[in-house]
Design a protein around this motif. Structure first.
Motif, PDB file in Angstrom:
ATOM      1  N   UNK A   1     -17.523  43.869   2.451  1.00 48.14           N
ATOM      2  CA  UNK A   1     -16.271  44.506   2.009  1.00 48.14           C
ATOM      3  C   UNK A   1     -15.191  43.441   1.809  1.00 48.14           C
ATOM      4  N   UNK A   2     -15.131  42.520   2.780  1.00 55.05           N
ATOM      5  CA  UNK A   2     -14.136  41.449   2.715  1.00 55.05           C
ATOM      6  C   UNK A   2     -14.303  40.614   1.461  1.00 55.05           C
ATOM      7  N   UNK A   3     -15.540  40.387   1.050  1.00 57.20           N
ATOM      8  CA  UNK A   3     -15.778  39.614  -0.170  1.00 57.20           C
ATOM      9  C   UNK A   3     -15.125  40.302  -1.377  1.00 57.20           C
ATOM     10  N   UNK A   4     -15.246  41.631  -1.388  1.00 53.77           N
ATOM     11  CA  UNK A   4     -14.604  42.389  -2.469  1.00 53.77           C
ATOM     12  C   UNK A   4     -13.087  42.166  -2.432  1.00 53.77           C
ATOM     13  N   UNK A   5     -12.521  42.225  -1.208  1.00 51.64           N
ATOM     14  CA  UNK A   5     -11.075  42.017  -1.092  1.00 51.64           C
ATOM     15  C   UNK A   5     -10.691  40.599  -1.515  1.00 51.64           C
ATOM     16  N   UNK A   6     -11.590  39.650  -1.239  1.00 56.07           N
ATOM     17  CA  UNK A   6     -11.304  38.261  -1.611  1.00 56.07           C
ATOM     18  C   UNK A   6     -11.173  38.138  -3.131  1.00 56.07           C
ATOM     19  N   UNK A   7     -12.033  38.843  -3.851  1.00 58.66           N
ATOM     20  CA  UNK A   7     -11.932  38.788  -5.318  1.00 58.66           C
ATOM     21  C   UNK A   7     -10.541  39.239  -5.775  1.00 58.66           C
ATOM     22  N   UNK A   8     -10.052  40.314  -5.158  1.00 55.80           N
ATOM     23  CA  UNK A   8      -8.728  40.832  -5.531  1.00 55.80           C
ATOM     24  C   UNK A   8      -7.635  39.875  -5.065  1.00 55.80           C
ATOM     25  N   UNK A   9      -7.739  39.433  -3.801  1.00 60.63           N
ATOM     26  CA  UNK A   9      -6.696  38.593  -3.218  1.00 60.63           C
ATOM     27  C   UNK A   9      -6.548  37.280  -3.984  1.00 60.63           C
ATOM     28  N   UNK A  10      -7.682  36.630  -4.277  1.00 59.50           N
ATOM     29  CA  UNK A  10      -7.622  35.344  -4.974  1.00 59.50           C
ATOM     30  C   UNK A  10      -6.969  35.494  -6.339  1.00 59.50           C
ATOM     31  N   UNK A  11      -7.373  36.533  -7.053  1.00 56.70           N
ATOM     32  CA  UNK A  11      -6.830  36.740  -8.392  1.00 56.70           C
ATOM     33  C   UNK A  11      -5.336  36.966  -8.365  1.00 56.70           C
ATOM     34  N   UNK A  12      -4.898  37.821  -7.417  1.00 57.40           N
ATOM     35  CA  UNK A  12      -3.457  38.109  -7.340  1.00 57.40           C
ATOM     36  C   UNK A  12      -2.681  36.869  -6.928  1.00 57.40           C
ATOM     37  N   UNK A  13      -3.255  36.110  -5.979  1.00 56.80           N
ATOM     38  CA  UNK A  13      -2.507  34.963  -5.477  1.00 56.80           C
ATOM     39  C   UNK A  13      -2.417  33.858  -6.516  1.00 56.80           C
ATOM     40  N   UNK A  14      -3.493  33.661  -7.263  1.00 59.52           N
ATOM     41  CA  UNK A  14      -3.455  32.651  -8.325  1.00 59.52           C
ATOM     42  C   UNK A  14      -2.317  32.958  -9.294  1.00 59.52           C
ATOM     43  N   UNK A  15      -2.271  34.221  -9.737  1.00 52.31           N
ATOM     44  CA  UNK A  15      -1.249  34.608 -10.707  1.00 52.31           C
ATOM     45  C   UNK A  15       0.136  34.477 -10.104  1.00 52.31           C
ATOM     46  N   UNK A  16       0.269  34.898  -8.842  1.00 57.22           N
ATOM     47  CA  UNK A  16       1.595  34.799  -8.229  1.00 57.22           C
ATOM     48  C   UNK A  16       1.986  33.331  -8.024  1.00 57.22           C
ATOM     49  N   UNK A  17       1.062  32.536  -7.533  1.00 55.05           N
ATOM     50  CA  UNK A  17       1.361  31.141  -7.236  1.00 55.05           C
ATOM     51  C   UNK A  17       1.729  30.343  -8.472  1.00 55.05           C
ATOM     52  N   UNK A  18       1.018  30.581  -9.551  1.00 52.97           N
ATOM     53  CA  UNK A  18       1.214  29.762 -10.744  1.00 52.97           C
ATOM     54  C   UNK A  18       2.300  30.334 -11.651  1.00 52.97           C
TER      55      UNK A  18
ATOM     56  N   UNK B   1       0.676  33.429   2.545  1.00 49.74           N
ATOM     57  CA  UNK B   1       0.948  33.338   1.111  1.00 49.74           C
ATOM     58  C   UNK B   1       0.761  31.903   0.605  1.00 49.74           C
ATOM     59  N   UNK B   2       0.106  31.800  -0.518  1.00 54.58           N
ATOM     60  CA  UNK B   2       0.091  30.503  -1.190  1.00 54.58           C
ATOM     61  C   UNK B   2      -1.039  29.580  -0.815  1.00 54.58           C
ATOM     62  N   UNK B   3      -1.954  30.037   0.035  1.00 60.54           N
ATOM     63  CA  UNK B   3      -3.071  29.153   0.343  1.00 60.54           C
ATOM     64  C   UNK B   3      -4.373  29.837  -0.041  1.00 60.54           C
ATOM     65  N   UNK B   4      -5.180  29.148  -0.836  1.00 61.89           N
ATOM     66  CA  UNK B   4      -6.457  29.701  -1.296  1.00 61.89           C
ATOM     67  C   UNK B   4      -7.345  29.993  -0.100  1.00 61.89           C
ATOM     68  N   UNK B   5      -7.445  29.005   0.792  1.00 61.47           N
ATOM     69  CA  UNK B   5      -8.264  29.184   1.983  1.00 61.47           C
ATOM     70  C   UNK B   5      -7.782  30.371   2.790  1.00 61.47           C
ATOM     71  N   UNK B   6      -6.462  30.518   2.871  1.00 58.08           N
ATOM     72  CA  UNK B   6      -5.881  31.633   3.617  1.00 58.08           C
ATOM     73  C   UNK B   6      -6.277  32.963   3.016  1.00 58.08           C
ATOM     74  N   UNK B   7      -6.248  33.059   1.679  1.00 62.14           N
ATOM     75  CA  UNK B   7      -6.598  34.316   1.018  1.00 62.14           C
ATOM     76  C   UNK B   7      -8.065  34.653   1.269  1.00 62.14           C
ATOM     77  N   UNK B   8      -8.925  33.643   1.280  1.00 56.05           N
ATOM     78  CA  UNK B   8     -10.355  33.881   1.495  1.00 56.05           C
ATOM     79  C   UNK B   8     -10.590  34.374   2.917  1.00 56.05           C
ATOM     80  N   UNK B   9     -10.067  33.604   3.893  1.00 55.11           N
ATOM     81  CA  UNK B   9     -10.277  33.987   5.290  1.00 55.11           C
ATOM     82  C   UNK B   9      -9.587  35.322   5.572  1.00 55.11           C
TER      83      UNK B   9
END
Lengths: 291, 248
Positions: free
Chosen positions: A15-32, A234-242
């Motif tokens: 389940x967490x992997x699914x959330x990671x897909x969403x989290x990473x995508x949102x954070x990339x867009x927000x960060x950049x 916020x703002x860390x890729x590793x953080x969003x994954x974990x």
């Protein structure tokens, strides 16, 4: 008991992997791009429908269907980025409002195209059950975890090791400086949006066969993905994954002690606690923006 | 003497309000031209205008034989014009090595990048020992040096520095102007905008005084150093030090 915990941890990682897909995508867009895209969950759902469409109507090959969904979502994302978010650049409030509008638009568009009823997305091969010692899992579960690990690794290597990946980080940190060294900031925005869309498509296409496809299937992953971002910092890729994985595991393991109905409440209670005790998230650093 | 960077009749501003009006200047290869003047005189706006960052800019800018008007920043850099803005332009969470790599963003040739990086590090030995360190951990002065060093990766023919000494410790200010001098020594045309009049005139070949968006005086840096109107200006006299614009 131990067996049940191990089973739920693996469930949680899935389940967490699914959330990671969403989290990473949102954070990339927000960060950049400093765009908070609440339509990410709806796009995730659209990814599932696109994969279903290609799988049932065209090729019948799951891997190719996922690839097709990626391409379709990147195209949809390109349109949205240019027509909705680019004109609202630097106006976070209006972007949030626009992205909430997009949620309604996309979900109802799906109702128009596919109808309001849930669709079955059966992939025979990944329904098979494998044994891991005493534990038994569907191939789909392991596929989700594996693909997530692969995507995270690939994304990390891309951002850390390639020139364009470094440029994406550079734009996130100092867009004006990026302009001065000759980075095409608009192109970086577009590629970042495309990556984010690809992650959403993969997530939706992977979740689809597990449950059912329905227009609101992206809503909870969106909120859980956001929770993962907050948890990780916020703002860390590793953080969003974990963070994303942790949300999944907390949610799954909690069902062993509390009734399943409460699992969303458990997740959000955890978030409230984190925000109270460590507002920067588990891996975040307290920073102040420099003028 | 032919100018490397030639600015003709440039006017620019924000939202239709002109901050810089009809400025013309030449920066010869191997020389430093310093633009001085009070806060708000339009010095920084002039550099932004030359770097095509202000929409609606008028006038003509050439670098050697290349016409720069309307080119995007990538094209300006490729033509050989580099710009170090006043505000910090390092990438704080990239390493120094990565910051330098971003300076060479437009280059594809790995051997060329390696060779130029080597040359830059020879010129800025302090950076070599800290290549793996995050740029954000450097002091303000060190970050300024990194910004200037980074421009060298595109082997620029002209470099524009906007207030390079701002916020730096006095010793670092000297280092920055020494560096500008060394750039000029390598044949680069340097256009620098500066508040620290005394220091910049000591380093520059030519000085240009701007007021209210116009050039009011242009002379050799040596004669400006002994000009008492300039003395009043850099001693902080408020208001207009010059009675009438030189180019009405």
């Amino acid at each position: 008991m131990l067996l049940a915990v191990a089973e739920q941890v693996l469930n949680g990682l899935m389940l967490g992997s699914i959330y990671v897909f969403v989290a990473l995508g949102m954070m990339l867009i927000y960060g950049v791009m400093h765009v908070l895209n609440f339509a990410h969950g709806a796009l995730f759902m659209l990814g599932g429908y696109c994969a279903h469409l290609v799988f049932t109507q065209a090729i019948g090959n799951y891997a190719l269907a996922i690839l097709a969904a990626i391409v379709m979502l990147i195209a949809v994302g390109a349109v949205i980025e240019r027509t909705v978010f680019a004109p609202l650049r630097d106006n976070l409030r209006n972007q949030v409002i626009a992205s909430l509008g997009l949620v309604l638009f996309i979900e109802n568009l799906v109702v128009v195209l596919w109808g309001p009823n849930a669709l079955q997305f059966r992939i025979e091969t990944t329904q098979a059950v494998v044994s891991l010692g005493v534990l038994r899992f569907r191939v789909q579960h392991l596929l989700i975890i594996g693909v997530c690990a692969l995507c995270v690794t690939a994304l990390f290597l891309f951002l850390q090791r390639t020139r364009f990946g470094t440029a994406i980080r550079a734009v996130a940190q100092n867009p004006r400086a990026a302009l001065v060294v000759g980075i095409d900031v608009v192109r970086v925005h577009r590629v970042t949006f495309a990556i984010s869309m690809a992650l959403a498509a993969i997530g939706g296409a992977l979740l689809g066969p597990l449950f059912l496809l329905f227009p609101q299937m992206g809503d909870l992953p969106l909120v859980k993905g956001l929770a993962g971002i907050l948890l990780g910092g916020m703002g860390s890729i590793g953080g969003a994954v974990v963070g994303g994985l942790l949300i999944g595991v907390i949610e799954a393991v909690s069902t062993l002690v509390i009734a399943t109905d409460y699992r969303d409440a458990v997740t959000f209670t955890a978030i409230v606690l984190v925000l109270l005790l460590r507002p920067q998230g588990l891996f975040g650093v307290r920073t102040r923006e420099e003028a | 003497m032919s100018a490397m960077l030639s600015v003709r009749d440039v006017s620019a501003g924000y939202g239709g309000r002109m901050i810089v009006e009809g400025v013309s200047l030449d920066v010869p290869a191997g020389q430093i031209v310093a633009v001085i003047g009070h806060n708000g005189a339009g010095k920084s706006t002039l550099l932004k205008a030359v770097f095509n960052l202000l929409p609606g800019r008028r006038g003509r800018v050439r670098l050697g034989d290349t016409v720069l008007d309307g080119l995007a920043p990538q094209r300006l850099l490729a033509a050989g014009l580099a710009y170090v803005p006043q505000e910090r332009s390092t990438f704080p969470k990239l390493t120094i090595a990565e910051n330098l790599r971003m300076g060479a963003y437009l280059l594809d040739d790995a051997a060329l990048i390696a060779e130029r990086t080597e040359r830059v590090l020879a010129l800025f030995p302090a950076l070599r020992a800290r290549l793996g360190q995050l740029a954000g951990t450097l002091s303000g002065g060190e970050q300024r040096m990194l910004e200037i060093a980074r421009t060298l990766l595109v082997a620029p023919r002209a470099v524009m520095l906007d207030e390079p000494s701002i916020g730096l410790a006095p010793k670092m200010v000297d280092t920055v102007f020494d560096t500008a001098r060394r750039l000029a020594g390598q044949g680069v045309a340097v256009l620098v905008v500066e508040q620290n009049v005394r220091k910049v005139l000591a380093a520059a070949d030519t000085g240009i005084v701007m007021e209210m968006g116009r050039i009011v005086l242009a002379d050799s840096a040596a004669s400006l150093r002994s000009d008492d109107r300039v003395a009043r200006l850099y001693l902080g006299a408020a208001g207009r030090a010059f009675s009438a614009p030189a180019h009405p």
